[in-house]
Every structure is written in C-alpha cells, then in structure tokens.
Design a protein around this motif. Structure first.
Motif, PDB file in Angstrom:
ATOM      1  N   MET A 177       0.829  -1.205   0.000  1.00 28.77           N
ATOM      2  CA  MET A 177       0.000   0.000   0.000  1.00 28.77           C
ATOM      3  C   MET A 177       0.867   1.261   0.000  1.00 28.77           C
ATOM      4  SD  MET A 177      -2.993   1.331   2.597  1.00 28.77           S
ATOM      5  CE  MET A 177      -4.316   0.308   1.960  1.00 28.77           C
ATOM      6  N   GLU A 178       1.975   1.231   0.734  1.00 28.55           N
ATOM      7  CA  GLU A 178       2.869   2.398   0.710  1.00 28.55           C
ATOM      8  C   GLU A 178       3.378   2.630  -0.707  1.00 28.55           C
ATOM      9  OE1 GLU A 178       6.527   4.065   3.378  1.00 28.55           O
ATOM     10  OE2 GLU A 178       6.891   2.195   2.304  1.00 28.55           O
ATOM     11  N   ARG A 179       3.790   1.563  -1.381  1.00 32.43           N
ATOM     12  CA  ARG A 179       4.254   1.674  -2.771  1.00 32.43           C
ATOM     13  C   ARG A 179       3.129   2.156  -3.672  1.00 32.43           C
ATOM     14  NH1 ARG A 179       4.578  -2.546  -6.661  1.00 32.43           N
ATOM     15  NH2 ARG A 179       4.373  -4.125  -5.007  1.00 32.43           N
ATOM     16  N   ALA A 180       1.925   1.640  -3.462  1.00 36.79           N
ATOM     17  CA  ALA A 180       0.770   2.030  -4.271  1.00 36.79           C
ATOM     18  C   ALA A 180       0.462   3.515  -4.122  1.00 36.79           C
ATOM     19  CB  ALA A 180      -0.453   1.192  -3.881  1.00 36.79           C
ATOM     20  N   LEU A 181       0.567   4.008  -2.905  1.00 31.56           N
ATOM     21  CA  LEU A 181       0.303   5.427  -2.665  1.00 31.56           C
ATOM     22  C   LEU A 181       1.274   6.308  -3.449  1.00 31.56           C
ATOM     23  CD1 LEU A 181      -0.446   5.335   1.160  1.00 31.56           C
ATOM     24  CD2 LEU A 181      -2.003   6.238  -0.602  1.00 31.56           C
ATOM     25  N   GLY A 182       2.548   5.973  -3.403  1.00 28.79           N
ATOM     26  CA  GLY A 182       3.528   6.760  -4.141  1.00 28.79           C
ATOM     27  C   GLY A 182       3.264   6.741  -5.631  1.00 28.79           C
ATOM     28  N   GLN A 183       2.939   5.574  -6.180  1.00 27.63           N
ATOM     29  CA  GLN A 183       2.672   5.457  -7.612  1.00 27.63           C
ATOM     30  C   GLN A 183       1.402   6.210  -8.000  1.00 27.63           C
ATOM     31  OE1 GLN A 183       4.917   4.142  -9.734  1.00 27.63           O
ATOM     32  NE2 GLN A 183       6.113   4.014  -7.860  1.00 27.63           N
ATOM     33  N   PHE A 184       0.371   6.098  -7.168  1.00 29.55           N
ATOM     34  CA  PHE A 184      -0.873   6.818  -7.428  1.00 29.55           C
ATOM     35  C   PHE A 184      -0.630   8.323  -7.467  1.00 29.55           C
ATOM     36  CE2 PHE A 184      -4.189   9.159  -4.981  1.00 29.55           C
ATOM     37  CZ  PHE A 184      -5.097   9.324  -6.017  1.00 29.55           C
ATOM     38  N   MET A 185       0.126   8.839  -6.503  1.00 31.42           N
ATOM     39  CA  MET A 185       0.400  10.278  -6.458  1.00 31.42           C
ATOM     40  C   MET A 185       1.186  10.728  -7.686  1.00 31.42           C
ATOM     41  SD  MET A 185       1.488  10.725  -2.460  1.00 31.42           S
ATOM     42  CE  MET A 185       0.526   9.969  -1.156  1.00 31.42           C
ATOM     43  N   LEU A 186       2.216   9.971  -8.043  1.00 29.88           N
ATOM     44  CA  LEU A 186       2.998  10.326  -9.230  1.00 29.88           C
ATOM     45  C   LEU A 186       2.127  10.344 -10.480  1.00 29.88           C
ATOM     46  CD1 LEU A 186       6.422   8.437  -8.970  1.00 29.88           C
ATOM     47  CD2 LEU A 186       6.051  10.905  -8.890  1.00 29.88           C
ATOM     48  N   ASP A 187       1.333   9.318 -10.671  1.00 34.74           N
ATOM     49  CA  ASP A 187       0.485   9.238 -11.859  1.00 34.74           C
ATOM     50  C   ASP A 187      -0.471  10.425 -11.916  1.00 34.74           C
ATOM     51  OD1 ASP A 187       1.718   6.929 -12.647  1.00 34.74           O
ATOM     52  OD2 ASP A 187       0.072   5.592 -12.058  1.00 34.74           O
ATOM     53  N   LEU A 188      -1.053  10.778 -10.785  1.00 32.35           N
ATOM     54  CA  LEU A 188      -1.997  11.885 -10.743  1.00 32.35           C
ATOM     55  C   LEU A 188      -1.310  13.201 -11.127  1.00 32.35           C
ATOM     56  CD1 LEU A 188      -4.791  13.068 -10.000  1.00 32.35           C
ATOM     57  CD2 LEU A 188      -3.994  13.213  -7.633  1.00 32.35           C
ATOM     58  N   HIS A 189      -0.150  13.461 -10.524  1.00 34.53           N
ATOM     59  CA  HIS A 189       0.530  14.735 -10.785  1.00 34.53           C
ATOM     60  C   HIS A 189       1.082  14.815 -12.206  1.00 34.53           C
ATOM     61  CE1 HIS A 189      -0.085  15.866  -6.730  1.00 34.53           C
ATOM     62  NE2 HIS A 189       0.823  15.060  -6.195  1.00 34.53           N
ATOM     63  N   VAL A 190       1.499  13.693 -12.757  1.00 34.43           N
ATOM     64  CA  VAL A 190       2.050  13.695 -14.117  1.00 34.43           C
ATOM     65  C   VAL A 190       0.932  13.731 -15.157  1.00 34.43           C
ATOM     66  CG1 VAL A 190       3.346  12.329 -15.802  1.00 34.43           C
ATOM     67  CG2 VAL A 190       4.205  12.567 -13.460  1.00 34.43           C
ATOM     68  N   LEU A 250       1.987  13.660  -1.800  1.00 34.38           N
ATOM     69  CA  LEU A 250       2.084  14.069  -0.404  1.00 34.38           C
ATOM     70  C   LEU A 250       3.236  13.332   0.279  1.00 34.38           C
ATOM     71  CD1 LEU A 250      -1.696  13.426   0.356  1.00 34.38           C
ATOM     72  CD2 LEU A 250      -0.723  15.662  -0.091  1.00 34.38           C
ATOM     73  N   ALA A 251       3.355  13.512   1.600  1.00 39.07           N
ATOM     74  CA  ALA A 251       4.225  12.665   2.402  1.00 39.07           C
ATOM     75  C   ALA A 251       3.609  11.272   2.443  1.00 39.07           C
ATOM     76  CB  ALA A 251       4.362  13.243   3.808  1.00 39.07           C
ATOM     77  N   VAL A 252       4.306  10.288   1.869  1.00 36.82           N
ATOM     78  CA  VAL A 252       3.697   8.967   1.638  1.00 36.82           C
ATOM     79  C   VAL A 252       3.414   8.247   2.949  1.00 36.82           C
ATOM     80  CG1 VAL A 252       3.989   6.716   0.538  1.00 36.82           C
ATOM     81  CG2 VAL A 252       4.773   8.780  -0.625  1.00 36.82           C
ATOM     82  N   GLY A 253       4.369   8.249   3.875  1.00 34.05           N
ATOM     83  CA  GLY A 253       4.168   7.559   5.141  1.00 34.05           C
ATOM     84  C   GLY A 253       2.997   8.121   5.926  1.00 34.05           C
ATOM     85  N   ARG A 254       2.883   9.422   5.948  1.00 33.98           N
ATOM     86  CA  ARG A 254       1.771  10.036   6.686  1.00 33.98           C
ATOM     87  C   ARG A 254       0.439   9.773   5.979  1.00 33.98           C
ATOM     88  NH1 ARG A 254       3.250  15.340  10.196  1.00 33.98           N
ATOM     89  NH2 ARG A 254       5.128  14.503  11.173  1.00 33.98           N
ATOM     90  N   THR A 255       0.485   9.682   4.660  1.00 33.89           N
ATOM     91  CA  THR A 255      -0.742   9.337   3.941  1.00 33.89           C
ATOM     92  C   THR A 255      -1.146   7.897   4.242  1.00 33.89           C
ATOM     93  OG1 THR A 255      -0.036  10.846   2.179  1.00 33.89           O
ATOM     94  CG2 THR A 255      -1.878   9.388   1.701  1.00 33.89           C
ATOM     95  N   LEU A 256      -0.177   7.012   4.344  1.00 30.19           N
ATOM     96  CA  LEU A 256      -0.467   5.635   4.748  1.00 30.19           C
ATOM     97  C   LEU A 256      -1.143   5.614   6.120  1.00 30.19           C
ATOM     98  CD1 LEU A 256      -0.155   2.536   4.304  1.00 30.19           C
ATOM     99  CD2 LEU A 256       2.072   2.739   5.438  1.00 30.19           C
ATOM    100  N   ILE A 257      -0.633   6.403   7.036  1.00 28.42           N
ATOM    101  CA  ILE A 257      -1.242   6.505   8.369  1.00 28.42           C
ATOM    102  C   ILE A 257      -2.694   6.960   8.248  1.00 28.42           C
ATOM    103  CG2 ILE A 257      -1.218   7.836  10.523  1.00 28.42           C
ATOM    104  CD1 ILE A 257       1.857   7.930  10.239  1.00 28.42           C
ATOM    105  N   ALA A 258      -2.921   8.007   7.441  1.00 27.73           N
ATOM    106  CA  ALA A 258      -4.274   8.559   7.307  1.00 27.73           C
ATOM    107  C   ALA A 258      -5.230   7.531   6.702  1.00 27.73           C
ATOM    108  CB  ALA A 258      -4.232   9.819   6.443  1.00 27.73           C
ATOM    109  N   VAL A 259      -4.778   6.781   5.707  1.00 26.44           N
ATOM    110  CA  VAL A 259      -5.617   5.744   5.104  1.00 26.44           C
ATOM    111  C   VAL A 259      -5.929   4.659   6.130  1.00 26.44           C
ATOM    112  CG1 VAL A 259      -5.676   3.892   3.391  1.00 26.44           C
ATOM    113  CG2 VAL A 259      -4.879   6.171   2.736  1.00 26.44           C
ATOM    114  N   MET A 260      -4.910   4.195   6.846  1.00 21.60           N
ATOM    115  CA  MET A 260      -5.122   3.134   7.823  1.00 21.60           C
ATOM    116  C   MET A 260      -6.145   3.542   8.882  1.00 21.60           C
ATOM    117  SD  MET A 260      -1.205   1.807   8.404  1.00 21.60           S
ATOM    118  CE  MET A 260      -1.677   0.599   9.681  1.00 21.60           C
TER     119      MET A 260
END
Length: 424
Positions: free
Chosen positions: A172-185, A385-395
């Motif tokens: 999920m942490e990896r997924a969050l980073g990829q999702f954010m990159l795809d959205l911004h690009v 965003l900050a990926v780790g903190r976003t993981l926290i927020a999702v959890m």
C-alpha cells in the motif's frame, strides 16, 4: 538570500518582517556595514586612479632622468592603502553575506501574525469525518496487530524512528507513491523526475537548508548530504542557469526517500510512523516568472488537495502564521489530514512560495524576452504528499472493527484489486 538594494530602500519593512517572525531587527547594522563597504569602494577607486596617474608620472620622470623618489614613496604608501581598503571591502562583503544567509525570507503581507501554530488560520475544511461504531485505533496498533508494521526489528537494524513494513502494508505504501505520481504527471502537468538522494553543499545552501538546518540533516563522510526532501535536487537543478522565459513555468515531481535527523524532536511522536529519520515523499517543485508565483502556489496546493480528495481523507487547509512559517518561505499553506485514532488533525503536506529567496542563493535566472536582461526566477515547493503520513491517514480512516483496513477505490488498481487488508 536577500536583495540588499531592497533592504537599503526600506529597512523598516525588512525589520518588520523579522519582528513578526520573532527575530531581532538587523537592518540598521546591515546598512551601516554596506555604507562602510561603499565608502571603502569609493576610496579604493580613487586610490587606484591615483596609482595609474602616479605610474605614468614616475615613468616620465625616469625617462628624462629627473628625480622620482618622492613619487615612488607616495606609490609605496598608496599600495599599502589600497591593500588595506581591499581588505575592508572583503571583510564587509563577508560580514554582510554571513549575516544575510542566516536571515529568513520576507513574509507575504497576507501571512497572519502569531508566534506559533496556535495562530494558524483555517482556510477551508473538506470531507466528512467518519462516525465509528467502535473506538478507532492508532495506525501503529493496527499495523502491529496485522503483523505488517514492525518497529522492533527496525530498531534492531537502525535504532529509533525507523519502521519495517511487510506484506499488504508495504504494498500500500508503494501504491500510494505510484498513485500520487500518476496523478501529478497525467492530470497536473508535472514532469516525473528521478533525482539523487545525495547532494553537495551548494545544492543544500541554494535551497536554504544550509547553514540554518545543518543539525537536522545527515552528512556523509565525503561531505555530501542526504536530502531532507527532493525539493533540494529538483530546485537546485536550475542553479546557475538562465532559462528562456518561454520555458516557464517548469513543473517537476519526484518520489524519493528523504532523511532527517529530527534534531530537537526528542519525545515528540515517538510511537509509530509520524516522525521518522527515513521516509518516502512525493515532492512538487515549480520554477516560475515572478508575476506568476502567487497563482502557482494556489495551483500547487490544489494539486496536493486533490490527492486527499481522491483518497477520501478529510482534510483542512491552514495558512501558516508568521511564527510558524518556515525559514525560506514567504507564504505557506499546510494541509492537515484527520487522524481518528489520534482524534487530531496532523500535517500531511506543506506548500510554499520562496519568491526569489532561493533563486538569489543559487543564481537561478530567466530571460523575459530576447535580448532582455536576466531576472531571478521564483521557486515553489510542496508535498504531494508525504507517503508515510498518507499511509497513516488511510489506515486510521479506513480501519474496520475487526482490525482490517479497507483499501480506497483509487488504490485498488495498484494492488491487484485487493479490497481489504486482513491479517495473514
């Protein structure tokens, strides 16, 4: 870095900005140093002109066999005076520079007064906070119960403020980073950029991380620095350049590991992933014309907000007050996500305009039109965003009573359709 001419033109305004941040006024001291320097430069130019004249006069006397001893003695004394004045200019230059590099950026007029985060202003709040039929748990309790968040092993490997993620949480942490990159690009027009996480001192200085934040960063034995954020290499990529005006704005985004020593953070957020020495972050950087930077700050902040909206995380935008605005920033919006396990809002993104503060430090300029004189660019940076903190927020926002975590719809394509994370 500050524009010395602007400081000379309005020293009271310069000091007023410092005072709003809680710093002591320094404009009078800088102006006196500058006056001393300018007086020494004028005297030096006069002495250098006299030396040229003397050289010609001595040459004429020598060619005619006349006595040049008096003029030669004057020339010796003049050389010593020139050396003294050159030292005065060097010393004043160094003292002015050493002082200016320690002074924070001038604040935007819209920044509210206030000493600390208690005076930050809520701009707007988006999303409904979930009503739980059970007592929501904090992320570390959820992660440890799932067997996918391991602080004990991380401590054995690296010490405090590290974590080992396993299984679906690591994914999920990896997924969050990829999702954010795809959205911004794909939707926000940023250029994906892979950057080094080791940079030289010039890159750290140019992005205002040195000398102010040396104790908050990690330095290698060969004199390089581990980046506190990808802002450093992304922004410093234009150091020393003169960009064509048509190339602006330049928008870049990177997903990178980030490293912070967290000096001064002893006792704060010691449980869990909120404050780590190593973490992942998606960083946005924009390089713009001066007249476009205010609109770019709003645009960048909206890009960060869109991530939270797509994930369904309640958040609020905060306009930081004078005392809470970072050293290099003229104006900052923080985004705070709602964490039900903590029953608190916590920062998850910070978007700032530095105006020409960083550009002056690293001599980054653009040419407004063909043949026009170069001007300093404006630079902006933001977490997206900050990926780790976003993981926290999702959890915490998507937790279930049985300890499982529902995967937000937008992340499921990045996780092979997985809908719920449960214990193995």
């Amino acid at each position: 870095m500050h524009d010395l001419r602007a400081l000379r033109a309005d020293p009271a305004a310069f000091d007023a900005s410092l005072t709003r941040r809680g710093d002591a006024p320094v404009a009078d001291h800088v102006v006196r140093l500058d006056e001393d320097r300018r007086a020494a430069v004028t005297a030096l130019q006069d002495r250098q002109a006299r030396r040229k004249t003397l050289s010609k006069e001595i040459g004429t006397l020598r060619r005619t066999g006349a006595d040049s001893a008096a003029l030669e003695a004057e020339a010796v004394a003049l050389r010593e005076e020139i050396e003294r004045l050159e030292a005065v200019v060097r010393d004043c230059d160094a003292e002015i520079r050493d002082l200016l590099v320690t002074l924070p950026n001038r604040l935007d007029e819209a920044v509210p007064d206030g000493a600390d985060e208690a005076a930050n202003v809520v701009v707007h709040q988006v999303g409904e906070r979930r009503n739980f039929a059970f007592a929501p748990r904090e992320h570390f309790a959820l992660g440890e119960a799932l067997g996918m968040m391991d602080f004990e092993t991380a401590s054995k490997l690296s010490g405090a403020r590290f974590v080992v993620l396993r299984g679906a949480l690591a994914r999920m942490e990896r997924a969050l980073g990829q999702f954010m990159l795809d959205l911004h690009v794909q939707e926000h027009g940023y250029t994906e950029t892979a950057v080094p996480v080791l940079v030289n001192e010039a890159a750290m200085f140019g992005t205002d991380k040195l000398p102010k934040f040396a104790d908050q960063s990690f330095r290698t034995e060969d004199g390089r620095w581990l980046v506190p954020t990808a802002e450093v290499p992304l922004t410093a990529s234009v150091a020393g350049d003169i960009l064509p005006g048509a190339a602006l704005p330049r928008r870049m985004v990177a997903l990178s590991s980030c490293f912070r020593s967290e000096a001064g953070a002893s006792g704060r957020d010691t449980r869990g992933m909120l404050r780590q020495h190593q973490f992942q972050k998606v960083e946005m950087v924009s390089v713009t014309r001066p007249e476009d930077s205010d609109a770019e700050l709003e645009r960048m902040t909206r890009c960060a907000e869109t991530v939270l909206e797509r994930l369904g995380i309640p958040y609020r935008r905060m306009l930081l007050c004078a005392g809470d605005t970072g050293f290099g920033a003229a104006k900052t919006f923080d985004l705070e996500a709602w964490l039900p396990g903590q029953d608190a809002w916590r920062e998850i993104s910070s978007c700032s305009t530095t105006r020409d503060f960083q550009a002056r430090r690293m001599n980054a300029r653009f040419r407004p039109a063909e043949g026009a004189a170069p001007e300093f660019v404006h630079t902006l940076n933001g977490s997206g965003l900050a990926v780790g903190r976003t993981l926290i927020a999702v959890m915490e926002n998507y937790q279930n009573e049985d300890g499982g975590i529902t995967v937000p719809e937008v992340l499921r394509p990045y996780m092979s359709g997985l809908a719920v994370i449960n214990a193995d």
